[in-house]
Structures are given as C-alpha cells and as structure tokens.
Scaffold this motif. Structure first.
Motif, PDB file in Angstrom:
ATOM      1  N   ARG A   1      25.867  50.852   8.957  1.00 29.34           N
ATOM      2  CA  ARG A   1      24.768  50.190   8.236  1.00 29.34           C
ATOM      3  C   ARG A   1      24.007  51.228   7.403  1.00 29.34           C
ATOM      4  N   ARG A   2      23.679  52.355   8.032  1.00 26.80           N
ATOM      5  CA  ARG A   2      22.943  53.426   7.345  1.00 26.80           C
ATOM      6  C   ARG A   2      23.718  53.927   6.124  1.00 26.80           C
ATOM      7  N   LEU A   3      25.015  54.199   6.307  1.00 24.88           N
ATOM      8  CA  LEU A   3      25.830  54.703   5.197  1.00 24.88           C
ATOM      9  C   LEU A   3      25.944  53.679   4.070  1.00 24.88           C
ATOM     10  N   ALA A   4      26.227  52.450   4.413  1.00 27.84           N
ATOM     11  CA  ALA A   4      26.423  51.419   3.389  1.00 27.84           C
ATOM     12  C   ALA A   4      25.137  51.144   2.614  1.00 27.84           C
ATOM     13  N   LEU A   5      24.023  51.014   3.328  1.00 22.65           N
ATOM     14  CA  LEU A   5      22.752  50.763   2.649  1.00 22.65           C
ATOM     15  C   LEU A   5      22.337  51.960   1.793  1.00 22.65           C
ATOM     16  N   GLY A   6      22.519  53.160   2.325  1.00 23.73           N
ATOM     17  CA  GLY A   6      22.155  54.359   1.579  1.00 23.73           C
ATOM     18  C   GLY A   6      22.995  54.539   0.335  1.00 23.73           C
TER      19      GLY A   6
ATOM     20  N   ASN B   1      34.565  53.023  -3.964  1.00 26.23           N
ATOM     21  CA  ASN B   1      33.602  52.829  -2.873  1.00 26.23           C
ATOM     22  C   ASN B   1      33.712  53.911  -1.809  1.00 26.23           C
ATOM     23  N   LEU B   2      34.887  54.416  -1.597  1.00 19.80           N
ATOM     24  CA  LEU B   2      35.057  55.518  -0.654  1.00 19.80           C
ATOM     25  C   LEU B   2      34.361  56.779  -1.174  1.00 19.80           C
ATOM     26  N   LEU B   3      34.465  57.031  -2.466  1.00 22.98           N
ATOM     27  CA  LEU B   3      33.763  58.166  -3.054  1.00 22.98           C
ATOM     28  C   LEU B   3      32.247  57.983  -2.947  1.00 22.98           C
ATOM     29  N   ARG B   4      31.758  56.782  -3.194  1.00 23.98           N
ATOM     30  CA  ARG B   4      30.316  56.520  -3.047  1.00 23.98           C
ATOM     31  C   ARG B   4      29.867  56.812  -1.620  1.00 23.98           C
ATOM     32  N   LEU B   5      30.618  56.308  -0.675  1.00 22.78           N
ATOM     33  CA  LEU B   5      30.303  56.504   0.744  1.00 22.78           C
ATOM     34  C   LEU B   5      30.291  57.985   1.095  1.00 22.78           C
ATOM     35  N   ALA B   6      31.332  58.701   0.714  1.00 20.74           N
ATOM     36  CA  ALA B   6      31.438  60.122   1.051  1.00 20.74           C
ATOM     37  C   ALA B   6      30.347  60.935   0.369  1.00 20.74           C
ATOM     38  N   LEU B   7      30.087  60.655  -0.885  1.00 23.16           N
ATOM     39  CA  LEU B   7      29.051  61.405  -1.596  1.00 23.16           C
ATOM     40  C   LEU B   7      27.685  61.175  -0.965  1.00 23.16           C
ATOM     41  N   TYR B   8      27.395  59.942  -0.591  1.00 25.64           N
ATOM     42  CA  TYR B   8      26.123  59.680   0.087  1.00 25.64           C
ATOM     43  C   TYR B   8      26.033  60.516   1.363  1.00 25.64           C
ATOM     44  N   GLU B   9      27.089  60.501   2.155  1.00 27.70           N
ATOM     45  CA  GLU B   9      27.069  61.250   3.407  1.00 27.70           C
ATOM     46  C   GLU B   9      26.934  62.750   3.129  1.00 27.70           C
TER      47      GLU B   9
ATOM     48  N   ALA C   1      33.003  69.465   5.082  1.00 29.78           N
ATOM     49  CA  ALA C   1      34.452  69.418   5.338  1.00 29.78           C
ATOM     50  C   ALA C   1      34.828  68.235   6.214  1.00 29.78           C
ATOM     51  N   VAL C   2      33.974  67.896   7.164  1.00 32.71           N
ATOM     52  CA  VAL C   2      34.237  66.746   8.045  1.00 32.71           C
ATOM     53  C   VAL C   2      34.211  65.458   7.236  1.00 32.71           C
ATOM     54  N   THR C   3      33.191  65.313   6.402  1.00 32.16           N
ATOM     55  CA  THR C   3      33.100  64.117   5.559  1.00 32.16           C
ATOM     56  C   THR C   3      34.332  63.990   4.672  1.00 32.16           C
TER      57      THR C   3
END
Length: 174
Positions: free
Chosen positions: A50-55, A85-93, A103-105
């Motif tokens: 939820r945190r990752l998707a909303l962020g 969307n995977l890039l958006r998710l990873a960049l946010y994280e 490196a983990v992300t």
C-alpha cells in the motif's frame, strides 16, 4: 507466478499490480484501493505494498520524468505497462525508502521484471535503475535533474514549433 513469494517481495508484487490496475483504468491508486481491485495472489494486501503503490502514484510525474531521462531512446509511452509501472515502483523505493539498499531494490525489481515482463524487461529495468542508482550514489538530485531536462525538452519543442524569426517557415519540417 509459479513460485511462492512473501515478505517485501510479495509487497512489491502487489504494489506493481495496484499501479498497473490504476494506470489501465485511468484512476489514482487510492481510487483503486477504495473500489474493487484484484491481486494475483490469494494474500491480503500488505501494508508495505500500500505504501509503495500510494507513494509511487503520488510522485508519478517526477518518476515519469526520471524514467523519460534515463530510458534513452524510449519514450514513456513506448514502454510496456509492466516495465513502466515497475520502474515507477522501484524509483519510489530507491528515492523514498531509506531502510532498503539500492541494490536490493534493483535486484527485486529485476526479478519481478523476469516474472511479469517480456524477455527483454529484466535487462531494460536493470539498465535504467542502474543508471539512476549511479546518479543517486554520486549525490545527484535525480528529481531536480529530471525536471530540468523536461523543461529543456519542452523549451526545445516550443522553439521547433515557433516560426522562423524572418517569417519563413520550412514547410517540409512540419
């Protein structure tokens, strides 16, 4: 997926699914969460997902600017929806979650690209995220740099559309 996933890997997978559904339906993630959404696993929605998707959804314009700058030769619209969307998710994280190593992300998102993307997705995602990671580690403010690049790009496009100062436009260029 054929293998069992759990923990933050599951959360990232769920976040990807939420971002994908939001984009596919032209809705915000919050709207998707308030309505009916589907998760491909039978697990309840993870708080970290939820945190990752909303962020990522909240920062989408900035994340998209970074992706546009770093995915050389590929416009945002040319990317397939999973990769985008995977890039958006990873960049946010990478930018907003301090307790996860870059490196983990990257590794986790490359694995998700292998699971959900095309044959080329994992290499592409790894390349884009690796370039952004290098910038972050060098102390570059990647959001500010992407915003500046977007301003320069729109300025150059505006210049290309304006008539020549002497009033003679090249008809073949249009």
């Amino acid at each position: 997926m054929s293998t069992h996933i759990g923990g933050r890997t599951l959360a990232r997978s769920q976040a990807l699914q939420l971002l994908f559904q939001a984009e596919a339906n032209s809705r915000a993630v919050l709207s998707v969460l308030d309505g009916d959404y589907v998760l491909w696993d039978a697990e309840p929605l993870d708080d970290y997902a939820r945190r990752l998707a909303l962020g990522a959804d909240e920062m989408r314009p900035d994340l998209d600017a970074i992706i546009s700058v770093r995915s050389t030769g590929w416009s945002l619209g040319r990317l397939n929806a999973v990769d985008r969307n995977l890039l958006r998710l990873a960049l946010y994280e990478m930018l907003c979650v301090d307790d996860v190593d870059l490196a983990v992300t990257i590794n986790e998102c490359v694995e998700l690209a292998k699971a959900y993307g095309t044959d080329e997705s994992s290499r592409f995602v790894n390349g884009v995220l690796g370039r952004v990671s290098d910038d972050i580690e060098a102390g570059v403010d990647v959001i500010a740099a992407a915003r500046e690049a977007a301003r320069e790009r729109s300025g150059a496009e505006g210049d290309a559309e304006s008539p020549d100062p002497d009033g003679s436009a090249d008809d073949e260029a249009e």
